[in-house]
Design an enzyme around this catalytic site. Sequence first.
Site, PDB file in Angstrom:
ATOM      1  N   ASN A 112      -1.256  19.661 -20.200  1.00  0.00           N
ATOM      2  CA  ASN A 112      -1.577  18.887 -21.203  1.00  0.00           C
ATOM      3  C   ASN A 112      -1.575  19.366 -22.820  1.00  0.00           C
ATOM      4  O   ASN A 112      -2.088  18.724 -23.752  1.00  0.00           O
ATOM      5  CB  ASN A 112      -2.908  18.288 -21.003  1.00  0.00           C
ATOM      6  CG  ASN A 112      -2.808  17.373 -19.840  1.00  0.00           C
ATOM      7  OD1 ASN A 112      -2.115  16.281 -19.706  1.00  0.00           O
ATOM      8  ND2 ASN A 112      -3.830  17.380 -18.908  1.00  0.00           N
ATOM      9  N   HIS A 165      -0.950  12.096 -27.837  1.00  0.00           N
ATOM     10  CA  HIS A 165      -1.187  10.784 -27.526  1.00  0.00           C
ATOM     11  C   HIS A 165      -1.852   9.999 -28.805  1.00  0.00           C
ATOM     12  O   HIS A 165      -1.503   8.762 -28.691  1.00  0.00           O
ATOM     13  CB  HIS A 165      -2.003  10.585 -26.377  1.00  0.00           C
ATOM     14  CG  HIS A 165      -1.289  10.995 -24.914  1.00  0.00           C
ATOM     15  ND1 HIS A 165      -1.857  11.380 -23.809  1.00  0.00           N
ATOM     16  CD2 HIS A 165       0.194  11.245 -24.749  1.00  0.00           C
ATOM     17  CE1 HIS A 165      -1.159  11.507 -22.717  1.00  0.00           C
ATOM     18  NE2 HIS A 165       0.178  11.433 -23.415  1.00  0.00           N
ATOM     19  N   GLU A 185      -4.902  17.427 -10.706  1.00  0.00           N
ATOM     20  CA  GLU A 185      -5.159  17.763 -12.077  1.00  0.00           C
ATOM     21  C   GLU A 185      -6.735  18.077 -12.406  1.00  0.00           C
ATOM     22  O   GLU A 185      -7.612  17.618 -13.170  1.00  0.00           O
ATOM     23  CB  GLU A 185      -4.894  16.779 -12.929  1.00  0.00           C
ATOM     24  CG  GLU A 185      -4.786  17.212 -14.431  1.00  0.00           C
ATOM     25  CD  GLU A 185      -4.220  16.102 -15.289  1.00  0.00           C
ATOM     26  OE1 GLU A 185      -3.444  16.419 -16.448  1.00  0.00           O
ATOM     27  OE2 GLU A 185      -4.328  14.920 -15.205  1.00  0.00           O
ATOM     28  N   GLU A 202       8.886  19.482 -24.747  1.00  0.00           N
ATOM     29  CA  GLU A 202       8.204  19.659 -23.245  1.00  0.00           C
ATOM     30  C   GLU A 202       8.519  21.113 -22.868  1.00  0.00           C
ATOM     31  O   GLU A 202       7.522  21.910 -22.131  1.00  0.00           O
ATOM     32  CB  GLU A 202       8.327  18.685 -22.388  1.00  0.00           C
ATOM     33  CG  GLU A 202       7.642  17.432 -22.649  1.00  0.00           C
ATOM     34  CD  GLU A 202       6.098  17.292 -22.462  1.00  0.00           C
ATOM     35  OE1 GLU A 202       5.359  18.191 -22.085  1.00  0.00           O
ATOM     36  OE2 GLU A 202       5.798  16.058 -22.748  1.00  0.00           O
ATOM     37  N   HIS A 217       7.389  10.405 -27.890  1.00  0.00           N
ATOM     38  CA  HIS A 217       6.270  11.219 -27.075  1.00  0.00           C
ATOM     39  C   HIS A 217       6.757  12.658 -27.351  1.00  0.00           C
ATOM     40  O   HIS A 217       5.588  13.313 -27.756  1.00  0.00           O
ATOM     41  CB  HIS A 217       6.478  10.993 -25.484  1.00  0.00           C
ATOM     42  CG  HIS A 217       5.453  11.682 -24.733  1.00  0.00           C
ATOM     43  ND1 HIS A 217       4.189  11.420 -24.479  1.00  0.00           N
ATOM     44  CD2 HIS A 217       5.919  12.856 -24.092  1.00  0.00           C
ATOM     45  CE1 HIS A 217       3.643  12.471 -23.732  1.00  0.00           C
ATOM     46  NE2 HIS A 217       4.556  13.317 -23.332  1.00  0.00           N
ATOM     47  N   ARG A 230      -3.640  22.560 -13.582  1.00  0.00           N
ATOM     48  CA  ARG A 230      -2.654  21.465 -13.706  1.00  0.00           C
ATOM     49  C   ARG A 230      -3.080  20.798 -15.241  1.00  0.00           C
ATOM     50  O   ARG A 230      -2.216  20.386 -15.974  1.00  0.00           O
ATOM     51  CB  ARG A 230      -2.579  20.509 -12.949  1.00  0.00           C
ATOM     52  CG  ARG A 230      -1.402  19.412 -13.218  1.00  0.00           C
ATOM     53  CD  ARG A 230      -1.117  18.583 -12.309  1.00  0.00           C
ATOM     54  NE  ARG A 230      -0.034  17.323 -12.511  1.00  0.00           N
ATOM     55  CZ  ARG A 230       0.512  16.517 -11.684  1.00  0.00           C
ATOM     56  NH1 ARG A 230       0.147  16.503 -10.398  1.00  0.00           N
ATOM     57  NH2 ARG A 230       1.563  15.723 -12.125  1.00  0.00           N
ATOM     58  N   HIS A 249      -1.068  17.091 -25.871  1.00  0.00           N
ATOM     59  CA  HIS A 249      -1.034  15.893 -25.340  1.00  0.00           C
ATOM     60  C   HIS A 249      -1.999  15.190 -25.856  1.00  0.00           C
ATOM     61  O   HIS A 249      -2.156  14.024 -25.933  1.00  0.00           O
ATOM     62  CB  HIS A 249      -0.822  15.718 -23.905  1.00  0.00           C
ATOM     63  CG  HIS A 249       0.651  16.020 -23.440  1.00  0.00           C
ATOM     64  ND1 HIS A 249       1.133  17.105 -23.533  1.00  0.00           N
ATOM     65  CD2 HIS A 249       1.511  15.155 -22.892  1.00  0.00           C
ATOM     66  CE1 HIS A 249       2.362  17.100 -22.961  1.00  0.00           C
ATOM     67  NE2 HIS A 249       2.462  15.903 -22.634  1.00  0.00           N
ATOM     68  N   LYS A 295       6.173  23.875 -12.858  1.00  0.00           N
ATOM     69  CA  LYS A 295       5.518  22.451 -12.541  1.00  0.00           C
ATOM     70  C   LYS A 295       5.193  22.440 -10.973  1.00  0.00           C
ATOM     71  O   LYS A 295       4.119  22.091 -10.573  1.00  0.00           O
ATOM     72  CB  LYS A 295       6.125  21.346 -13.056  1.00  0.00           C
ATOM     73  CG  LYS A 295       5.052  20.125 -12.888  1.00  0.00           C
ATOM     74  CD  LYS A 295       5.474  19.138 -13.692  1.00  0.00           C
ATOM     75  CE  LYS A 295       4.428  18.047 -13.865  1.00  0.00           C
ATOM     76  NZ  LYS A 295       4.945  16.784 -14.799  1.00  0.00           N
ATOM     77  N   LYS A 317       2.510  12.027 -11.037  1.00  0.00           N
ATOM     78  CA  LYS A 317       1.886  11.064 -11.903  1.00  0.00           C
ATOM     79  C   LYS A 317       2.496   9.723 -12.127  1.00  0.00           C
ATOM     80  O   LYS A 317       3.759   9.971 -12.708  1.00  0.00           O
ATOM     81  CB  LYS A 317       1.579  11.827 -13.283  1.00  0.00           C
ATOM     82  CG  LYS A 317       0.282  12.595 -13.009  1.00  0.00           C
ATOM     83  CD  LYS A 317       0.263  13.164 -14.622  1.00  0.00           C
ATOM     84  CE  LYS A 317      -0.915  13.999 -14.658  1.00  0.00           C
ATOM     85  NZ  LYS A 317      -1.469  14.264 -16.049  1.00  0.00           N
ATOM     86  N   ARG A 365       0.751  -1.209   0.051  1.00  0.00           N
ATOM     87  CA  ARG A 365      -0.170  -0.068  -0.069  1.00  0.00           C
ATOM     88  C   ARG A 365       0.837   1.175   0.307  1.00  0.00           C
ATOM     89  O   ARG A 365       0.398   2.449   0.441  1.00  0.00           O
ATOM     90  CB  ARG A 365      -0.962  -0.114   1.253  1.00  0.00           C
ATOM     91  CG  ARG A 365      -1.913  -1.096   1.251  1.00  0.00           C
ATOM     92  CD  ARG A 365      -3.243  -0.914   2.216  1.00  0.00           C
ATOM     93  NE  ARG A 365      -3.986  -2.040   1.956  1.00  0.00           N
ATOM     94  CZ  ARG A 365      -3.994  -3.092   2.621  1.00  0.00           C
ATOM     95  NH1 ARG A 365      -2.938  -3.343   3.425  1.00  0.00           N
ATOM     96  NH2 ARG A 365      -5.146  -3.968   2.324  1.00  0.00           N
TER      97      ARG A 365
END
Length: 348
Positions: free
Chosen positions: A234, A241, A226, A177, A253, A230, A237, A216, A135, A113
């Site tokens: 993206n 993606h 997000e 990026e 990417h 946030r 993206h 960031k 993330k 956990r």
Amino acid sequence: MDKVLVDLKKEVDYSYEILIGTGFIDREINCFEDTGTALFLVDENVYNLYPKLFSRVCCFVYKAEEKRKNFDSVKDILSFFKKNRAHRKNVLVSVGGGITGDVGGFAASVYMRGIPFVNVPTTFLSMVDSSVGGKTGINFDGVKNLVGAFYQPQKVLIDTGFLDTLSDEEFMSGFAEVIKYAAVFDREFFDELKKSENLKSSDFLRYAVRKCCEIKAEIVKLDERESGLRRLLNFGHTVGHAVEIDSGHTVKHGHAVAIGMYYEALFAFRKGEADKKVLGELRDVLSVYEYDIDYKINNETLFLDALKSDKKATDSKLVLAVAPHIGEGSIVEDVSAEELMECVKESV
């Protein structure tokens, strides 16, 4: 009816440091070695390039590929933890690019956990973006990063010396990026990126890494999960993606994000959500660094499904991050995936 309240209103401090420098990672690894509690997940390429760094630590060597960013890899890492009798006082040190960090962080989040983990990014992309913010995740059923968790690292160690052995293609994947951060958050930074000679300066690269991490860090502070601000990260993206999936991940990417930024800016301009100057300036800076932004869709059904599977989508509509002006970001909701795909198709 009886009622029992589980009161979880408490402050938990998950703050951590990002250390940025050159040539210090060997000392950090020696410190982990001295504690005797660290387990290492190391990208195979990094392990082969720097064997002495890991000669005295307990390592799981991972072949980092999009097709191996899956449950099978997580299972293998969890088995590695169990075999080495890992417990909650152990720490996972994840050394590699974005895939390694995502998979390693996710494995750490679910073992017992949750055990602590440290990110050591070795690619430009992971230094400026994916190593910070918590993330973690894996691809599932053809959808990128569908399964995962928000799980913050204990610290992030960025040694820019790793960039010396990075291929040009991987380096430029990360630089896309950097352009994204500037386009959405910092006009002055964006103007600095117009000078391609800056890439030859190690001081500028370290500055760019720090700048992106600072941006960031502030965003994650304000919106860790997000739900608002946030989402601006993206930009590029949603289409990016889809390009990755449609190309069978032959487009890396960052290069896919470069394509995505251009087409999302074009879509925003056509919808009156962005100034025409944004499209021109973005196209110009991408051209300076020779990004190929023309993309011909291979499989329209696959591309459309990828758009609709975007994690920012709501019901049948997309949520798109755009730049109305350079240095400013905003969110456009209720975007038609079909219209966005048509924008990509029409522009080739």
